[in-house]
Design an enzyme around this catalytic site. Sequence first.
Site, PDB file in Angstrom:
ATOM      1  N   SER A 131      59.393  37.744  67.836  1.00 23.75           N
ATOM      2  CA  SER A 131      59.773  36.868  66.907  1.00 23.75           C
ATOM      3  C   SER A 131      58.794  36.086  66.052  1.00 23.75           C
ATOM      4  O   SER A 131      57.790  35.845  66.490  1.00 23.75           O
ATOM      5  CB  SER A 131      60.642  35.792  67.631  1.00 23.75           C
ATOM      6  OG  SER A 131      61.040  34.699  66.865  1.00 23.75           O
ATOM      7  N   TYR A 157      61.865  29.609  75.047  1.00 27.68           N
ATOM      8  CA  TYR A 157      62.036  30.769  74.524  1.00 27.68           C
ATOM      9  C   TYR A 157      61.152  31.325  73.778  1.00 27.68           C
ATOM     10  O   TYR A 157      60.729  32.611  74.003  1.00 27.68           O
ATOM     11  CB  TYR A 157      63.489  30.849  73.425  1.00 27.68           C
ATOM     12  CG  TYR A 157      63.651  31.789  72.677  1.00 27.68           C
ATOM     13  CD1 TYR A 157      63.826  32.906  72.893  1.00 27.68           C
ATOM     14  CD2 TYR A 157      63.055  31.554  71.272  1.00 27.68           C
ATOM     15  CE1 TYR A 157      64.132  34.289  72.007  1.00 27.68           C
ATOM     16  CE2 TYR A 157      63.133  32.877  70.321  1.00 27.68           C
ATOM     17  CZ  TYR A 157      63.732  33.964  70.678  1.00 27.68           C
ATOM     18  OH  TYR A 157      63.800  34.998  69.725  1.00 27.68           O
ATOM     19  N   LYS A 191      58.169  34.737  74.414  1.00 31.18           N
ATOM     20  CA  LYS A 191      57.817  35.777  73.200  1.00 31.18           C
ATOM     21  C   LYS A 191      56.101  36.011  73.393  1.00 31.18           C
ATOM     22  O   LYS A 191      55.784  37.161  73.188  1.00 31.18           O
ATOM     23  CB  LYS A 191      58.233  35.465  72.189  1.00 31.18           C
ATOM     24  CG  LYS A 191      59.806  35.795  71.888  1.00 31.18           C
ATOM     25  CD  LYS A 191      60.456  37.119  72.195  1.00 31.18           C
ATOM     26  CE  LYS A 191      62.131  37.210  72.138  1.00 31.18           C
ATOM     27  NZ  LYS A 191      62.614  38.425  72.614  1.00 31.18           N
TER      28      LYS A 191
HETATM   29  N1  UFG Z   1      70.449  25.120  60.008  1.00 27.67           N
HETATM   30  C1  UFG Z   1      71.330  24.131  59.712  1.00 27.67           C
HETATM   31  N2  UFG Z   1      72.724  23.927  60.034  1.00 27.67           N
HETATM   32  C2  UFG Z   1      72.971  24.821  61.171  1.00 27.67           C
HETATM   33  C3  UFG Z   1      71.959  25.835  61.666  1.00 27.67           C
HETATM   34  C4  UFG Z   1      70.739  25.946  61.116  1.00 27.67           C
HETATM   35  O1  UFG Z   1      71.078  23.292  58.572  1.00 27.67           O
HETATM   36  O2  UFG Z   1      74.083  24.779  61.663  1.00 27.67           O
HETATM   37  C5  UFG Z   1      69.031  25.255  59.363  1.00 27.67           C
HETATM   38  C6  UFG Z   1      67.930  25.176  60.089  1.00 27.67           C
HETATM   39  O3  UFG Z   1      67.570  23.721  60.053  1.00 27.67           O
HETATM   40  C7  UFG Z   1      66.960  26.128  59.452  1.00 27.67           C
HETATM   41  C8  UFG Z   1      67.772  26.914  59.121  1.00 27.67           C
HETATM   42  O4  UFG Z   1      69.114  26.836  58.823  1.00 27.67           O
HETATM   43  O5  UFG Z   1      66.368  25.375  58.303  1.00 27.67           O
HETATM   44  C9  UFG Z   1      67.764  28.446  59.882  1.00 27.67           C
HETATM   45  O6  UFG Z   1      68.240  27.729  61.203  1.00 27.67           O
HETATM   46  P1  UFG Z   1      68.713  29.137  62.431  1.00 27.67           P
HETATM   47  O7  UFG Z   1      69.168  28.177  63.801  1.00 27.67           O
HETATM   48  O8  UFG Z   1      69.633  30.185  61.717  1.00 27.67           O
HETATM   49  O9  UFG Z   1      67.200  29.965  62.775  1.00 27.67           O
HETATM   50  P2  UFG Z   1      65.856  29.153  62.925  1.00 27.67           P
HETATM   51  O10 UFG Z   1      64.761  29.567  61.962  1.00 27.67           O
HETATM   52  O11 UFG Z   1      65.964  28.005  63.465  1.00 27.67           O
HETATM   53  O12 UFG Z   1      65.293  30.207  64.365  1.00 27.67           O
HETATM   54  C10 UFG Z   1      65.392  31.602  64.322  1.00 27.67           C
HETATM   55  C11 UFG Z   1      65.654  32.281  65.366  1.00 27.67           C
HETATM   56  C12 UFG Z   1      64.956  31.952  66.608  1.00 27.67           C
HETATM   57  C13 UFG Z   1      63.591  31.943  66.293  1.00 27.67           C
HETATM   58  C14 UFG Z   1      63.198  31.250  64.877  1.00 27.67           C
HETATM   59  C15 UFG Z   1      61.633  31.350  64.698  1.00 27.67           C
HETATM   60  O13 UFG Z   1      67.217  32.270  65.832  1.00 27.67           O
HETATM   61  O14 UFG Z   1      65.314  33.230  67.466  1.00 27.67           O
HETATM   62  O15 UFG Z   1      63.929  31.782  64.112  1.00 27.67           O
HETATM   63  O16 UFG Z   1      61.544  32.426  64.421  1.00 27.67           O
HETATM   64  F1  UFG Z   1      62.690  31.625  67.413  1.00 27.67           F
END
Ligand code: UFG
Length: 338
Positions: A125, A150, A154
């Site tokens: 990831s 998590y 990785k």
């Molecule tokens: N976000 C919101 N509202 C929500 C969910 C997310 O505004 O309800 C925003 C987050 O703050 C972020 C973006 O949307 O800016 C993406 O969030 P995600 O939770 O979809 O994804 P992340 O980038 O946080 O996480 C992903 C993977 C993880 C991995 C991470 C880093 O889900 O497994 O990328 O690579 F670890």
Amino acid sequence: MSNILVNGGLGFIGSETVVALINSGYNPIVVDDLSNSKIAVLDRIETITGKRPTFIQANCTDYAAMDKVFTENKIDGIIHFAAFKAVGESVQKPIEYYSNNLKSSLTTLELMKKHGVRNFIFSSSATVYGCAKEMPLYENNETGDATNPYGETKVMNERILVDVAKAMPELNIAILRYFNPIGAHPSGLLGEDPNGIPNNLMPYISQVSIGRLPCLSIFGDDYPTPDGTGIRDYIHVLDLAEGHVAAMKKLESNSGLVIYNLGTGKGTSVKELVKAFEDANGVKIPVVIKPRRAGDVAENYANCDKAFKELGWKARFTIVDACRDSYNFQKKNPKGIE
Ligand code: UFG
């Protein structure tokens, strides 16, 4: 025909990869414990491809069960998806995360050695890059400062694989660092089906779009980005699946250890993704601005030139394609895959 063991092959990315493998002439052997997936996914893979892959319900940490899989099937390559993956839950349950995510890969590696299998793909990831200061992220950037258990699993698995590759140069190992997978199979048969309230942005948006959830919380609009919301590299899951086929072909050329980012190379903000979803599907997504979510970074996107140069792979689908396919899947499966 090469037999590919796909650990965790009924999950969101795994199932799409099984379809891509079948379409490329491989014979996938799927192992999944159904802890975060549904058996109906197997029927749906068959509907899409016309082929029902061999399926064994087993937990990849179960040495005896997995030894049986290796004994009863001639395995030419392995793709290891099977892992726990919820960032927030990992903070609450570090023992379970370290135990499961390390034991499942180590058990597979032990059996790979015992049974003389040489090709192994690991699901890593972008989280391994931690809080990098500069974007885009390159494969040779420093890694190892993940912000949660998590992510640490990785990082640790990557370290294990680097050591294994040094000790056993006859092995071919691909570490694939995924950015943010979204989208679904265009048939609407396969897609992301999280248990409970989604943690990730796209499944949250699509549940709001059909009225299953009332409104999207945007976590922070005060980041140092053009519209203040977080920027990520969203990649269509079909492109990600094809990346695995391309990586398996690379391993078959005796590549040794290789590491690739699988993303699009392009950053998209939360507000841009919401707008793209609304425009693609003619729906309105109510939003409310909330404080930043702990552990989030402002920006995270890949440079993917290496995968293009060495694998001939690059993402083909757009954010709009992914928004359309996610919505189609959600509409056809309003309560998830049943
Ligand atoms: N976000 C919101 N509202 C929500 C969910 C997310 O505004 O309800 C925003 C987050 O703050 C972020 C973006 O949307 O800016 C993406 O969030 P995600 O939770 O979809 O994804 P992340 O980038 O946080 O996480 C992903 C993977 C993880 C991995 C991470 C880093 O889900 O497994 O990328 O690579 F670890």
